[in-house]
Design a protein around this motif. Sequence first.
Motif, short mmCIF file in Angstrom:
data_model
loop_
_atom_site.label_atom_id
_atom_site.label_comp_id
_atom_site.label_asym_id
_atom_site.label_seq_id
_atom_site.Cartn_x
_atom_site.Cartn_y
_atom_site.Cartn_z
N ASP A 1 12.11 30.38 43.01
CA ASP A 1 13.41 30.67 43.63
C ASP A 1 13.50 32.12 44.11
OD1 ASP A 1 14.45 28.03 42.85
OD2 ASP A 1 14.41 28.86 40.83
N LYS A 2 12.43 32.64 44.67
CA LYS A 2 12.35 34.08 44.99
C LYS A 2 13.31 34.52 46.08
CE LYS A 2 8.67 35.58 46.96
NZ LYS A 2 7.23 35.89 47.24
N ALA B 1 19.40 40.26 40.52
CA ALA B 1 19.11 41.01 39.29
C ALA B 1 18.20 40.30 38.31
CB ALA B 1 20.43 41.36 38.59
N VAL B 2 17.60 39.18 38.70
CA VAL B 2 16.63 38.51 37.83
C VAL B 2 15.54 37.89 38.68
CG1 VAL B 2 17.71 36.22 37.77
CG2 VAL B 2 16.42 37.02 35.79
N ARG B 3 14.32 37.87 38.13
CA ARG B 3 13.20 37.18 38.77
C ARG B 3 12.57 36.25 37.75
NH1 ARG B 3 9.02 41.26 40.37
NH2 ARG B 3 8.08 39.57 41.58
N THR B 4 12.04 35.11 38.24
CA THR B 4 11.42 34.12 37.36
C THR B 4 9.96 33.96 37.73
OG1 THR B 4 13.52 32.92 37.27
CG2 THR B 4 11.55 31.76 36.49
N GLY B 5 9.08 34.14 36.74
CA GLY B 5 7.66 33.97 36.97
C GLY B 5 7.08 32.91 36.05
N VAL B 6 6.10 32.16 36.57
CA VAL B 6 5.38 31.16 35.79
C VAL B 6 3.90 31.47 35.88
CG1 VAL B 6 4.90 28.71 35.44
CG2 VAL B 6 7.12 29.43 36.35
N HIS C 1 12.50 24.26 34.59
CA HIS C 1 11.05 24.21 34.85
C HIS C 1 10.28 24.17 33.53
CE1 HIS C 1 7.45 24.92 37.39
NE2 HIS C 1 7.00 25.56 36.32
N ALA C 2 10.74 24.95 32.55
CA ALA C 2 10.08 24.96 31.24
C ALA C 2 10.17 23.59 30.58
CB ALA C 2 10.71 26.04 30.35
N ILE C 3 11.36 22.96 30.65
CA ILE C 3 11.54 21.64 30.04
C ILE C 3 10.68 20.60 30.73
CG2 ILE C 3 13.20 19.78 29.66
CD1 ILE C 3 15.36 21.97 29.34
N LYS C 4 10.70 20.61 32.06
CA LYS C 4 9.94 19.62 32.84
C LYS C 4 8.45 19.71 32.57
CE LYS C 4 9.03 18.13 37.61
NZ LYS C 4 9.33 18.39 39.05
N ASN C 5 7.95 20.93 32.41
CA ASN C 5 6.52 21.12 32.24
C ASN C 5 6.11 21.43 30.79
OD1 ASN C 5 5.36 21.24 35.19
ND2 ASN C 5 7.28 22.39 35.22
N LYS C 6 7.10 21.31 29.87
CA LYS C 6 6.87 21.51 28.44
C LYS C 6 6.24 22.89 28.16
CE LYS C 6 6.54 16.63 27.17
NZ LYS C 6 7.22 16.18 28.40
N VAL D 1 23.89 33.88 40.95
CA VAL D 1 22.45 33.72 41.20
C VAL D 1 21.65 33.95 39.92
CG1 VAL D 1 20.46 34.79 42.34
CG2 VAL D 1 22.48 34.18 43.67
N VAL D 2 22.04 34.94 39.13
CA VAL D 2 21.35 35.20 37.87
C VAL D 2 21.42 33.97 36.98
CG1 VAL D 2 21.40 36.54 35.73
CG2 VAL D 2 21.63 37.70 37.92
N GLY D 3 22.63 33.41 36.82
CA GLY D 3 22.78 32.22 35.98
C GLY D 3 22.00 31.04 36.51
N GLU D 4 22.02 30.84 37.82
CA GLU D 4 21.32 29.71 38.42
C GLU D 4 19.80 29.84 38.29
OE1 GLU D 4 20.74 26.06 40.42
OE2 GLU D 4 22.47 26.95 39.40
N LYS D 5 19.29 31.05 38.48
CA LYS D 5 17.84 31.24 38.39
C LYS D 5 17.35 31.07 36.94
CE LYS D 5 15.64 34.15 41.05
NZ LYS D 5 15.19 35.34 41.82
N ILE D 6 18.15 31.54 36.00
CA ILE D 6 17.79 31.33 34.60
C ILE D 6 17.83 29.84 34.26
CG2 ILE D 6 18.51 31.74 32.20
CD1 ILE D 6 19.51 34.50 33.13
N ALA D 7 18.88 29.16 34.73
CA ALA D 7 19.00 27.71 34.48
C ALA D 7 17.81 26.95 35.07
CB ALA D 7 20.31 27.19 35.06
N ARG D 8 17.42 27.32 36.27
CA ARG D 8 16.29 26.64 36.91
C ARG D 8 14.97 26.98 36.20
NH1 ARG D 8 17.09 26.29 43.49
NH2 ARG D 8 19.29 25.68 43.49
N GLY D 9 14.87 28.22 35.71
CA GLY D 9 13.69 28.59 34.95
C GLY D 9 13.56 27.75 33.69
#
Length: 284
Positions: A75-76, A108-113, A149-154, A138-146
């Motif tokens: 979600d960059k 104010a937040v970035r998500t990396g995998v 992603h963690a749940i989906k991919n365990k 956006v911060v809340g949404e990006k954290i939620a999506r992160g």
Amino acid sequence: MAWFKRQEKGITTATEDKMDVPKGLWYKSPTGKIIDADELARNLFVSPEDDFHVRIGSATYFEILFDNNEFVELDKNMTSKDPLHFVDTKKYAERLKDVMEKTHLKDAVRTGVGKSKGKELVICAMDFAFIGGSMGAVVGEKIARGIDHAIKNKLPFVMISKSGGARMMEAAYSLMQLAKTSVKLAQLAEAKLPYISLCTDPTTGGTTASYAMLGDINISEPGALIGFAGPRVVRDTTGKDLPEGFQTAEFLLEHGFLDFITPRKELKDKINLYIDLIQNNDIR
């Protein structure tokens, strides 16, 4: 001697020929220690003189934690809107544009995998440079999506908080993120996936009141300011002098709000150790 006393008059030097010291060559820590900027960078922005942890952004945390700094950013390009048409000293829309140009960040937040010590995990890291690391939609949404992603991919989830609190320009939209992220973390817990929360300087306001304190293990860097309201507000509200070291990581560890204080050099090893212990895996 000519070394100490100018004997010739009227000597001038063109501005472009003057040998000024470049900015950023030295760093002065709050305790007054002077450190070479290159040496500071090699030491992960920790002063070797007094162990002061200089504030760093998401890019540096990703470099520290991901193997070979290799990761995929999620979600960059997500950016904030201005649904309230908020105006203080300037329009919120203009403030967003200016800070994006200045910081080269989208929010104010970035998500990396990516892999850390050979195993994949999701890391959300906040940037204080973007409007004080304030928490908006956006911060809340990006954290939620992160977390999704963690749940989906365990995968394990790591949150690196560095925030002045909720973003006032988004009012209730911002406050809604406290509940939103907390619900997502509950879903992560139901999936039996580890959540490591790292509080860095500063972690305050709504961030502290939600995801920053909900980790399976809550850790902090040394000397970090962590709290809900600032010390001045607490002092004015209670009318009492605050204990020495109030709202520092060390104070919170002593009073049970944190599990561990982890120096920056040990972050990668410790975070992966906690993940292995929670998942009952062999220690890497």
